[in-house]
Design a protein around this motif. Structure first.
Motif, mmCIF file in Angstrom:
data_model
loop_
_atom_site.group_PDB
_atom_site.id
_atom_site.type_symbol
_atom_site.label_atom_id
_atom_site.label_comp_id
_atom_site.label_asym_id
_atom_site.label_seq_id
_atom_site.Cartn_x
_atom_site.Cartn_y
_atom_site.Cartn_z
ATOM 1 N N ARG A 12 113.387 -69.661 29.336
ATOM 2 C CA ARG A 12 113.717 -70.875 28.603
ATOM 3 C C ARG A 12 113.181 -72.088 29.340
ATOM 4 O O ARG A 12 113.279 -72.182 30.547
ATOM 5 N N VAL A 19 114.682 -83.831 17.914
ATOM 6 C CA VAL A 19 114.015 -82.982 16.931
ATOM 7 C C VAL A 19 114.476 -83.383 15.537
ATOM 8 O O VAL A 19 115.550 -83.958 15.358
ATOM 9 N N ILE A 21 115.424 -81.690 11.968
ATOM 10 C CA ILE A 21 115.782 -80.405 11.366
ATOM 11 C C ILE A 21 115.847 -80.584 9.858
ATOM 12 O O ILE A 21 116.474 -81.516 9.363
ATOM 13 N N THR A 35 119.220 -82.906 19.118
ATOM 14 C CA THR A 35 118.588 -82.846 20.434
ATOM 15 C C THR A 35 118.327 -81.388 20.793
ATOM 16 O O THR A 35 119.235 -80.564 20.744
ATOM 17 N N CYS A 36 117.085 -81.084 21.135
ATOM 18 C CA CYS A 36 116.731 -79.736 21.588
ATOM 19 C C CYS A 36 117.008 -79.663 23.083
ATOM 20 O O CYS A 36 116.397 -80.382 23.869
ATOM 21 N N ARG A 37 117.952 -78.821 23.472
ATOM 22 C CA ARG A 37 118.303 -78.675 24.890
ATOM 23 C C ARG A 37 117.315 -77.779 25.629
ATOM 24 O O ARG A 37 116.929 -78.063 26.751
ATOM 25 N N ASP A 38 116.974 -76.649 24.993
ATOM 26 C CA ASP A 38 116.023 -75.735 25.624
ATOM 27 C C ASP A 38 115.315 -74.910 24.566
ATOM 28 O O ASP A 38 115.752 -74.833 23.427
ATOM 29 N N MET A 39 114.193 -74.299 24.989
ATOM 30 C CA MET A 39 113.354 -73.567 24.056
ATOM 31 C C MET A 39 112.637 -72.436 24.786
ATOM 32 O O MET A 39 112.316 -72.554 25.966
ATOM 33 N N MET A 44 115.515 -71.496 20.264
ATOM 34 C CA MET A 44 115.856 -72.777 20.862
ATOM 35 C C MET A 44 117.339 -73.050 20.699
ATOM 36 O O MET A 44 117.986 -72.482 19.819
ATOM 37 N N ILE A 46 119.887 -76.146 20.007
ATOM 38 C CA ILE A 46 119.908 -77.491 19.461
ATOM 39 C C ILE A 46 121.328 -78.038 19.535
ATOM 40 O O ILE A 46 122.273 -77.371 19.128
ATOM 41 N N VAL A 60 112.216 -76.857 12.181
ATOM 42 C CA VAL A 60 112.443 -77.751 13.314
ATOM 43 C C VAL A 60 111.109 -78.340 13.745
ATOM 44 O O VAL A 60 110.151 -77.616 13.988
ATOM 45 N N VAL A 62 109.340 -80.875 16.564
ATOM 46 C CA VAL A 62 109.424 -81.593 17.833
ATOM 47 C C VAL A 62 108.127 -82.372 17.956
ATOM 48 O O VAL A 62 107.052 -81.773 18.088
#
Length: 99
Positions: A12, A19, A21, A35-39, A44, A46, A60, A62
């Protein structure tokens, strides 16, 4: 922190990016920001103000901060929802397709 003990197939990447959506299942194609925290390559996490139903199909986007890197445009589905606090939900999205 991601370690080799993590059971995921892909590492990750930690983010804190806004982002957009779009709810694909919604007739109006409702849009919201989150907000995208991790991917990772498969999904991911969110952060949102309210939960989405498990199985909801989403798109989504980004936006890239530079023209030399293409923006991310992915379609996926909600596979997990966790209430973190009042009006804060962590929504796990599995990526099914990327444009």
């Amino acid at each position: 922190m991601v370690t080799f003990d993590d059971k995921r197939n892909f590492y990750r990447m930690m983010l804190n990016s806004e982002v957009t959506i779009t709810i694909i299942d919604d007739e109006a194609n409702r849009q919201m920001t989150a907000t995208c925290r991790d991917m990772s390559a498969e999904g991911m996490a969110i952060e949102m103000d309210y939960p989405l139903d498990i199985g909801t199909r989403v798109r989504v986007k980004v936006e890239s901060s530079t023209q030399s890197i293409q923006s991310l445009d992915a379609k996926g589905r909600v596979i997990r929802v966790k209430e973190e606090s009042a009006d804060c939900y962590l929504v796990g999205i599995k990526i099914d397709d990327m444009d």
